[in-house]
Enzyme design. Structure first.
Site, mmCIF file in Angstrom:
data_model
loop_
_atom_site.group_PDB
_atom_site.id
_atom_site.type_symbol
_atom_site.label_atom_id
_atom_site.label_comp_id
_atom_site.label_asym_id
_atom_site.label_seq_id
_atom_site.Cartn_x
_atom_site.Cartn_y
_atom_site.Cartn_z
ATOM 1 N N ARG A 173 61.285 39.355 48.091
ATOM 2 C CA ARG A 173 60.239 39.914 48.945
ATOM 3 C C ARG A 173 59.002 39.016 49.036
ATOM 4 N NH1 ARG A 173 64.184 41.625 49.658
ATOM 5 N NH2 ARG A 173 64.962 43.754 49.644
ATOM 6 N N SER A 250 58.914 50.884 52.087
ATOM 7 C CA SER A 250 58.747 50.896 50.628
ATOM 8 C C SER A 250 57.372 50.351 50.261
ATOM 9 C CB SER A 250 59.835 50.056 49.964
ATOM 10 O OG SER A 250 61.106 50.594 50.235
ATOM 11 N N GLU A 341 54.231 46.235 47.994
ATOM 12 C CA GLU A 341 55.000 45.355 48.847
ATOM 13 C C GLU A 341 54.226 44.949 50.098
ATOM 14 O OE1 GLU A 341 59.267 45.541 51.193
ATOM 15 O OE2 GLU A 341 59.128 46.281 49.136
#
Length: 349
Positions: A173, A250, A341
């Site tokens: 990520r 998320s 995130e």
């Protein structure tokens, strides 16, 4: 390079940046410029850099949390479009995608044309140009597996450059582009298999729903349809009428640990012998259930523990207070730190 009127869209900025983000939260922009051509985008960034003007680049607005005070500088809204096959042989194609191209529309096109490799990334909101920044991934695929080049404007060198996958520095990520204002992504090249079948199914939940074993392949459209159903069931497919989708997806990444603090903790292998633990499980075990909220206009999604949502009358401050409560609760219970995130703009947790 053409002249660009930097204020052609600035005369009437939106009342808040929530109008151009999936969370629908965030204060106003100082000025707003909309561009539809890569050269225009480069000109705006070059000028802002030369003038030392704060600049925020948005496209889909699906992975950003903007503070209630907004962003006092210039906001560049990227609306470039284009999908082009630039190389093809019997086994694979290379497809060049404009940074502002809506991601899921691109995925749908690859499936329709028989190009395999991103079908499990169906339903993810945002733009194609954002995918290398975040190294977007889901259901056993991530874009680092198919990206062969990223074309970007380098503010320091003042030129357009082409970065190889190694130069992109892809990790879980993340990439060299994340939290780094040096680069403006303009186009992304993907190398995809010419195949009516999906890439091998790697994600256990998806394999179960498809009724296949891990490593099996299924028709591309079946893979896409199944992923879309799974995501929709978790509130992860945008729907204006469903407040569970008023989110950034998320909110926390899955922690990657050197070792498990408890042997009964669910996990799966990560790079370098480490282990990855599901953040959703940690959040639930720390006492935060789906739908948890404090009546201040924000709450955990009723469909998925990892999504923090704006119920329609929330604020960024309330959302971040909820994120802090969850982060601190997980730390107190397990001694594990959760990290956000999305990109946080003029705000922090």
């Amino acid at each position: 390079m053409p002249e660009v009127s930097l204020d052609r869209a600035a005369a009437a900025p939106p009342s808040s940046l929530g109008a151009v983000t999936t969370l629908r939260l965030g204060g106003p922009a100082g000025t707003l410029t909309v561009v539809s051509e890569p050269d225009e985008a480069v000109a705006v960034v070059r000028t802002a850099h030369a003038d030392r003007e704060p600049l925020l680049i948005l496209a889909g607005g699906s992975n950003v949390v903007v503070g209630d005070a907004g962003f006092g500088g210039r906001v560049l809204l990227l609306r470039t479009r284009g999908v082009e096959v630039i190389d093809r042989d019997a086994a694979a194609v290379t497809v060049r995608v404009a940074a502002g191209e809506p991601w899921d529309g691109f995925v749908a096109r690859t499936v329709a044309e028989g190009f395999s490799g991103v079908e499990c990334l169906s339903g993810i909101p945002g733009s194609a140009g954002a995918t290398p920044i975040q190294n977007v991934g889901a259901y056993g695929q991530e874009v680092a597996q198919t990206i062969v080049a990223v074309h970007a404007y380098d503010r320091i060198a003042d030129r357009v450059v082409t970065l190889s996958p190694a130069e992109c520095g892809f990790t879980y990520r993340s990439s060299v582009f994340k939290h780094n204002d040096r680069w403006l992504v303009l186009h992304v090249d993907f190398r995809l298999a010419v195949s009516a079948a999906s890439a091998p199914v790697r994600y256990a939940e998806l394999a179960r729903r498809l009724g296949v074993a891990a490593g099996d392949r299924v028709p591309l459209q079946q893979a896409r349809d199944t992923v879309l159903k799974l995501r929709a069931g978790k509130g992860m497919v945008l729907d204006a009428d469903d407040r569970d989708t008023w989110s950034v997806g998320s909110f926390f990444t899955n922690p990657v640990l050197d070792e498990l603090p408890r042997p009964d903790m669910p996990h799966w292998p990560a790079e370098d012998g480490r282990v990855k633990v599901p953040a959703a499980w940690l959040i639930e075990q720390a006492g935060f259930d789906k739908g948890y909220g404090r009546g201040d206009g924000v709450a955990i999604s009723s469909k998925h523990t990892l999504a923090l949502t704006n119920r329609g009358d929330g604020t960024t401050a309330a959302l971040l207070d909820l994120a802090r409560e969850i982060r601190d609760g997980v730390r107190d219970r397990f001694g594990i730190d959760l990290h956000p995130e999305p990109v946080l703009v003029n705000c922090s947790i």
